[in-house]
Design a protein around this motif. Structure first.
Motif, PDB file in Angstrom:
ATOM      1  N   GLN A 132      31.412  77.457  14.449  1.00  0.00           N
ATOM      2  CA  GLN A 132      31.468  78.875  14.789  1.00  0.00           C
ATOM      3  C   GLN A 132      30.068  79.355  15.141  1.00  0.00           C
ATOM      4  N   GLY A 133      29.971  80.073  16.251  1.00  0.00           N
ATOM      5  CA  GLY A 133      28.684  80.599  16.691  1.00  0.00           C
ATOM      6  C   GLY A 133      28.793  81.156  18.094  1.00  0.00           C
ATOM      7  N   SER A 134      27.654  81.391  18.706  1.00  0.00           N
ATOM      8  CA  SER A 134      27.617  81.883  20.084  1.00  0.00           C
ATOM      9  C   SER A 134      27.993  80.727  21.019  1.00  0.00           C
ATOM     10  N   PRO A 135      28.366  81.038  22.260  1.00  0.00           N
ATOM     11  CA  PRO A 135      28.658  79.967  23.218  1.00  0.00           C
ATOM     12  C   PRO A 135      27.504  78.970  23.361  1.00  0.00           C
ATOM     13  N   GLU A 136      26.276  79.472  23.379  1.00  0.00           N
ATOM     14  CA  GLU A 136      25.109  78.582  23.504  1.00  0.00           C
ATOM     15  C   GLU A 136      24.951  77.686  22.273  1.00  0.00           C
ATOM     16  N   GLN A 137      25.110  78.257  21.083  1.00  0.00           N
ATOM     17  CA  GLN A 137      25.020  77.459  19.859  1.00  0.00           C
ATOM     18  C   GLN A 137      26.083  76.362  19.847  1.00  0.00           C
ATOM     19  N   LEU A 138      27.305  76.711  20.233  1.00  0.00           N
ATOM     20  CA  LEU A 138      28.393  75.729  20.221  1.00  0.00           C
ATOM     21  C   LEU A 138      28.173  74.649  21.268  1.00  0.00           C
ATOM     22  N   ALA A 139      27.662  75.017  22.426  1.00  0.00           N
ATOM     23  CA  ALA A 139      27.351  74.018  23.453  1.00  0.00           C
ATOM     24  C   ALA A 139      26.291  73.042  22.954  1.00  0.00           C
ATOM     25  N   ASN A 140      25.255  73.564  22.297  1.00  0.00           N
ATOM     26  CA  ASN A 140      24.194  72.704  21.752  1.00  0.00           C
ATOM     27  C   ASN A 140      24.731  71.794  20.650  1.00  0.00           C
ATOM     28  N   MET A 141      25.587  72.333  19.784  1.00  0.00           N
ATOM     29  CA  MET A 141      26.134  71.530  18.691  1.00  0.00           C
ATOM     30  C   MET A 141      27.071  70.449  19.235  1.00  0.00           C
ATOM     31  N   CYS A 142      27.906  70.794  20.200  1.00  0.00           N
ATOM     32  CA  CYS A 142      28.809  69.795  20.780  1.00  0.00           C
ATOM     33  C   CYS A 142      28.034  68.705  21.521  1.00  0.00           C
ATOM     34  N   ALA A 143      26.946  69.081  22.179  1.00  0.00           N
ATOM     35  CA  ALA A 143      26.104  68.076  22.840  1.00  0.00           C
ATOM     36  C   ALA A 143      25.541  67.103  21.804  1.00  0.00           C
ATOM     37  N   TRP A 144      25.090  67.636  20.665  1.00  0.00           N
ATOM     38  CA  TRP A 144      24.576  66.764  19.610  1.00  0.00           C
ATOM     39  C   TRP A 144      25.691  65.879  19.060  1.00  0.00           C
ATOM     40  N   LEU A 145      26.865  66.452  18.818  1.00  0.00           N
ATOM     41  CA  LEU A 145      27.983  65.673  18.284  1.00  0.00           C
ATOM     42  C   LEU A 145      28.373  64.539  19.229  1.00  0.00           C
ATOM     43  N   SER A 146      28.335  64.779  20.525  1.00  0.00           N
ATOM     44  CA  SER A 146      28.739  63.744  21.483  1.00  0.00           C
ATOM     45  C   SER A 146      27.712  62.618  21.563  1.00  0.00           C
ATOM     46  N   GLU A 147      26.445  62.960  21.370  1.00  0.00           N
ATOM     47  CA  GLU A 147      25.402  61.933  21.342  1.00  0.00           C
ATOM     48  C   GLU A 147      25.360  61.269  19.987  1.00  0.00           C
ATOM     49  N   GLY A 148      25.799  62.032  18.970  1.00  0.00           N
ATOM     50  CA  GLY A 148      25.751  61.517  17.617  1.00  0.00           C
ATOM     51  C   GLY A 148      24.330  61.307  17.146  1.00  0.00           C
ATOM     52  N   MET A 149      24.230  60.505  16.163  1.00  0.00           N
ATOM     53  CA  MET A 149      22.917  60.103  15.675  1.00  0.00           C
ATOM     54  C   MET A 149      22.721  58.649  16.052  1.00  0.00           C
ATOM     55  N   SER A 150      21.541  58.118  15.858  1.00  0.00           N
ATOM     56  CA  SER A 150      21.243  56.774  16.360  1.00  0.00           C
ATOM     57  C   SER A 150      22.176  55.708  15.784  1.00  0.00           C
ATOM     58  N   ALA A 151      22.657  55.885  14.556  1.00  0.00           N
ATOM     59  CA  ALA A 151      23.538  54.887  13.942  1.00  0.00           C
ATOM     60  C   ALA A 151      25.004  55.069  14.328  1.00  0.00           C
ATOM     61  N   ALA A 152      25.329  56.155  15.016  1.00  0.00           N
ATOM     62  CA  ALA A 152      26.725  56.453  15.369  1.00  0.00           C
ATOM     63  C   ALA A 152      27.059  55.926  16.760  1.00  0.00           C
ATOM     64  N   LEU A 153      28.320  55.561  16.916  1.00  0.00           N
ATOM     65  CA  LEU A 153      28.847  55.192  18.225  1.00  0.00           C
ATOM     66  C   LEU A 153      30.031  56.115  18.495  1.00  0.00           C
ATOM     67  N   VAL A 154      29.756  57.219  19.201  1.00  0.00           N
ATOM     68  CA  VAL A 154      30.794  58.207  19.496  1.00  0.00           C
ATOM     69  C   VAL A 154      31.557  57.741  20.728  1.00  0.00           C
TER      70      VAL A 154
END
Length: 102
Positions: free
Chosen positions: A56-78
């Motif tokens: 939950q957040g502004s459109p910009e916050q959600l876009a940034n969070m979804c971008a991070w989720l799709s890239e994941g972290m270095s140990a993740a394979l999304v």
């Protein structure tokens, strides 16, 4: 970025992340990232091996969070990021937290 600007629209998304995202600290990293972006909601593991989150957040916050989720972290394979808009009315979250596995 902080949330809380009364003029900024508040949006909610249900996100499902599939791939190698459990057992590697993905949820903890998600909580840290959400806090840094000012996103509220929750994240939890699902029994099928995916990770589910309400954002939950502004459109910009959600876009940034979804971008991070799709890239994941270095140990993740999304492998897949499924994002569903939650139409109002919706519960307003004050924090972002990790929930137990469902």
């Amino acid at each position: 970025m902080e949330s809380g600007d009364k003029d900024e629209p508040l949006e909610t998304r249900l996100v499902r992340v599939r791939g190698d995202v459990q057992g590697i600290g993905y949820r903890e990293a998600c909580v840290r990232r959400a806090h840094s972006l000012g996103v509220t909601g929750w994240v939890r593991n699902r029994m099928d091996g995916s990770v589910e989150a309400i954002l939950q957040g502004s459109p910009e916050q959600l876009a940034n969070m979804c971008a991070w989720l799709s890239e994941g972290m270095s140990a993740a394979l999304v492998e897949e990021l499924e994002v569903t808009e939650v139409p109002p009315p919706f519960l307003r979250f004050d924090i972002f937290e990790r929930l137990p596995t469902l």
